[in-house]
Design an enzyme around this catalytic site. Structure first.
Site, PDB file in Angstrom:
ATOM      1  N   MET A 124     -52.644 -36.414   2.669  1.00 42.03           N
ATOM      2  CA  MET A 124     -51.771 -37.561   2.946  1.00 42.03           C
ATOM      3  C   MET A 124     -52.628 -38.603   3.651  1.00 42.03           C
ATOM      4  SD  MET A 124     -48.471 -35.296   4.007  1.00 42.03           S
ATOM      5  CE  MET A 124     -49.483 -33.822   4.163  1.00 42.03           C
ATOM      6  N   ASP A 128     -42.475 -29.617  -2.069  1.00 42.34           N
ATOM      7  CA  ASP A 128     -42.890 -29.532  -0.668  1.00 42.34           C
ATOM      8  C   ASP A 128     -41.920 -30.285   0.225  1.00 42.34           C
ATOM      9  OD1 ASP A 128     -44.323 -29.464   1.713  1.00 42.34           O
ATOM     10  OD2 ASP A 128     -46.005 -30.678   0.980  1.00 42.34           O
ATOM     11  N   GLY A 176     -43.108 -24.346   5.289  1.00 43.72           N
ATOM     12  CA  GLY A 176     -43.731 -24.320   6.610  1.00 43.72           C
ATOM     13  C   GLY A 176     -42.825 -23.665   7.626  1.00 43.72           C
ATOM     14  N   MET A 220     -53.343 -35.208   7.301  1.00 41.59           N
ATOM     15  CA  MET A 220     -52.687 -36.508   7.528  1.00 41.59           C
ATOM     16  C   MET A 220     -53.591 -37.412   8.347  1.00 41.59           C
ATOM     17  SD  MET A 220     -48.979 -35.128   8.704  1.00 41.59           S
ATOM     18  CE  MET A 220     -48.113 -33.854   7.778  1.00 41.59           C
ATOM     19  N   HIS A 257     -51.125 -23.548   2.019  1.00 38.16           N
ATOM     20  CA  HIS A 257     -51.007 -25.014   1.944  1.00 38.16           C
ATOM     21  C   HIS A 257     -51.597 -25.654   3.209  1.00 38.16           C
ATOM     22  CE1 HIS A 257     -49.006 -28.570   0.197  1.00 38.16           C
ATOM     23  NE2 HIS A 257     -48.646 -28.909   1.424  1.00 38.16           N
ATOM     24  N   MET A 314     -42.668 -34.371  -3.500  1.00 35.51           N
ATOM     25  CA  MET A 314     -42.252 -34.332  -2.097  1.00 35.51           C
ATOM     26  C   MET A 314     -40.723 -34.364  -2.028  1.00 35.51           C
ATOM     27  SD  MET A 314     -44.897 -33.929  -0.309  1.00 35.51           S
ATOM     28  CE  MET A 314     -43.996 -33.934   1.248  1.00 35.51           C
ATOM     29  N   PHE A 351     -44.148 -34.941   8.400  1.00 33.72           N
ATOM     30  CA  PHE A 351     -43.727 -33.971   9.403  1.00 33.72           C
ATOM     31  C   PHE A 351     -43.127 -32.730   8.755  1.00 33.72           C
ATOM     32  CE2 PHE A 351     -43.481 -38.211  11.104  1.00 33.72           C
ATOM     33  CZ  PHE A 351     -44.128 -38.105  12.321  1.00 33.72           C
ATOM     34  N   GLY A 352     -43.332 -31.582   9.390  1.00 35.74           N
ATOM     35  CA  GLY A 352     -42.647 -30.363   8.975  1.00 35.74           C
ATOM     36  C   GLY A 352     -41.238 -30.362   9.557  1.00 35.74           C
ATOM     37  N   GLY A 353     -40.426 -29.432   9.098  1.00 29.48           N
ATOM     38  CA  GLY A 353     -39.112 -29.224   9.704  1.00 29.48           C
ATOM     39  C   GLY A 353     -38.029 -30.213   9.318  1.00 29.48           C
ATOM     40  N   SER A 387     -47.163 -23.436   4.537  1.00 35.87           N
ATOM     41  CA  SER A 387     -47.874 -24.572   5.123  1.00 35.87           C
ATOM     42  C   SER A 387     -48.355 -24.244   6.526  1.00 35.87           C
ATOM     43  CB  SER A 387     -46.970 -25.806   5.183  1.00 35.87           C
ATOM     44  OG  SER A 387     -47.580 -26.785   6.007  1.00 35.87           O
ATOM     45  N   HIS A 415     -53.278 -30.608   0.547  1.00 38.84           N
ATOM     46  CA  HIS A 415     -52.399 -31.760   0.313  1.00 38.84           C
ATOM     47  C   HIS A 415     -52.871 -32.912   1.201  1.00 38.84           C
ATOM     48  CE1 HIS A 415     -47.984 -33.407   0.860  1.00 38.84           C
ATOM     49  NE2 HIS A 415     -48.751 -34.240   0.188  1.00 38.84           N
ATOM     50  N   GLY A 428     -38.776 -28.982   3.397  1.00 34.52           N
ATOM     51  CA  GLY A 428     -37.424 -28.471   3.606  1.00 34.52           C
ATOM     52  C   GLY A 428     -37.058 -27.297   2.719  1.00 34.52           C
ATOM     53  N   ASP A 459     -52.087 -29.242   5.065  1.00 34.79           N
ATOM     54  CA  ASP A 459     -51.612 -30.638   5.121  1.00 34.79           C
ATOM     55  C   ASP A 459     -52.555 -31.500   5.942  1.00 34.79           C
ATOM     56  OD1 ASP A 459     -49.018 -30.703   3.723  1.00 34.79           O
ATOM     57  OD2 ASP A 459     -48.432 -29.210   5.225  1.00 34.79           O
TER      58      ASP A 459
HETATM   59  C1  DX5 Z   1     -44.893 -32.654   5.152  1.00 35.04           C
HETATM   60  C2  DX5 Z   1     -45.876 -31.634   4.639  1.00 35.04           C
HETATM   61  C3  DX5 Z   1     -45.251 -30.327   4.367  1.00 35.04           C
HETATM   62  C4  DX5 Z   1     -44.672 -29.635   5.571  1.00 35.04           C
HETATM   63  C5  DX5 Z   1     -43.562 -28.756   5.074  1.00 35.04           C
HETATM   64  O1  DX5 Z   1     -45.439 -33.911   5.081  1.00 35.04           O
HETATM   65  O2  DX5 Z   1     -46.440 -32.089   3.424  1.00 35.04           O
HETATM   66  O3  DX5 Z   1     -46.168 -29.460   3.696  1.00 35.04           O
HETATM   67  O4  DX5 Z   1     -45.589 -28.867   6.285  1.00 35.04           O
HETATM   68  O5  DX5 Z   1     -42.889 -28.249   6.155  1.00 35.04           O
HETATM   69  P1  DX5 Z   1     -41.412 -27.678   6.045  1.00 35.04           P
HETATM   70  O6  DX5 Z   1     -41.450 -26.525   5.076  1.00 35.04           O
HETATM   71  O7  DX5 Z   1     -41.098 -27.256   7.437  1.00 35.04           O
HETATM   72  O8  DX5 Z   1     -40.524 -28.791   5.555  1.00 35.04           O
HETATM   73 ZN    ZN Z   2     -47.639 -30.614   2.241  1.00 41.06          ZN
END
Ligand code: DX5
Ligand code: ZN
Length: 216
Positions: free
Chosen positions: A68, A175, A197, A37, A33, A137, A143-145, A8, A66, A177, A35
């Site tokens: 959102m 997708d 990500g 948003m 990927h 999901m 959010f990532g992380g 990502s 993706h 964690g 994202d």
């Molecule tokens: C979250 C995104 C993910 C995100 C994943 O809403 O859809 O694609 O970037 O990030 P990690 O791998 O850090 O959870």
């Molecule tokens: Zn995503």
């Protein structure tokens, strides 16, 4: 079954977007990927067409987009025309999933649907024969992380059974964690594509991390 890693770009260094895209381009990851948003469907805003175009220029790999965003029907075709290989929208974001799928296909891309953690796999049953991809999901989108939600594994297994039963060729992607610690569990449950990500871009050697996940 195939194994695909889709890093990502949300976790990339946006000050060095070309460098980070080329890093993934050189790696064994098959997809990239993206994202998107809108600050309405999720409580965060990421990026849109100009950033995606810059990524498109720096790699020949398939862009796995993706969305959102609310009312995805307004934008799915534009993302396909901007170079997405797969356009995935959220089931919860539209009242016309079939219309979205058709718009994506007509614009020349593969069509995917994503479901949030609280949405049961069952809602997709009737749509599976028409889909190229289902994105589960494993965190709340936005959010990532975040930490992986372990209950997602059962959802993947349920979808695997539903997809096999109806003879659909839809790929299951997961997708949120995901890292080398849980990639094997998800591939074994029937997922074929994993998004990562922070696990990729936060690793000391992102290319090696991708290989570790693929071979887990
Ligand atoms: C979250 C995104 C993910 C995100 C994943 O809403 O859809 O694609 O970037 O990030 P990690 O791998 O850090 O959870
Ligand atoms: Zn995503």
């Amino acid at each position: 079954m195939q194994r695909i890693i889709s890093p990502s770009m949300l976790s990339a260094d946006f000050g060095h977007l070309e460098r980070d895209t080329q890093l993934i381009d050189r790696s064994e990851a098959q997809w990239i990927h993206i994202d998107v948003m809108d600050g309405v469907f999720v409580p965060n805003i990421s990026f849109g067409f100009p950033v995606m175009k810059a990524i498109r220029k720096a790699t020949g790999k398939l862009l796995d987009v993706h969305l959102m965003i609310v009312e995805p029907e307004k934008y799915v075709a534009r993302f396909a025309e901007a170079g997405a290989g797969i356009v995935t929208f959220h089931y919860e974001a539209t009242s016309d999933p079939r219309g979205c799928i058709e718009l994506i296909r007509r614009a020349g891309a593969r069509a995917g649907i994503s479901i949030k953690p609280a949405t049961p796999a069952e809602v997709l049953r009737e749509l599976l024969p028409e889909l190229d991809l289902v994105l589960v999901m494993s965190v709340e989108p936005g959010f990532g992380g975040q930490s992986f939600m372990p209950e997602s594994v059962d959802k993947v297994k349920a979808l695997r059974a539903m997809i096999d039963a109806c003879g659909s060729s839809a790929v299951i992607e997961v997708d949120g964690g995901i890292s080398a610690r849980n990639s094997r569990l998800l591939f074994d449950a029937g997922a074929e594509a994993l998004v990562a990500g922070s696990a990729v871009f936060g690793a000391p050697d992102p290319e090696a991390e991708i290989v570790t996940m693929l071979r887990s």
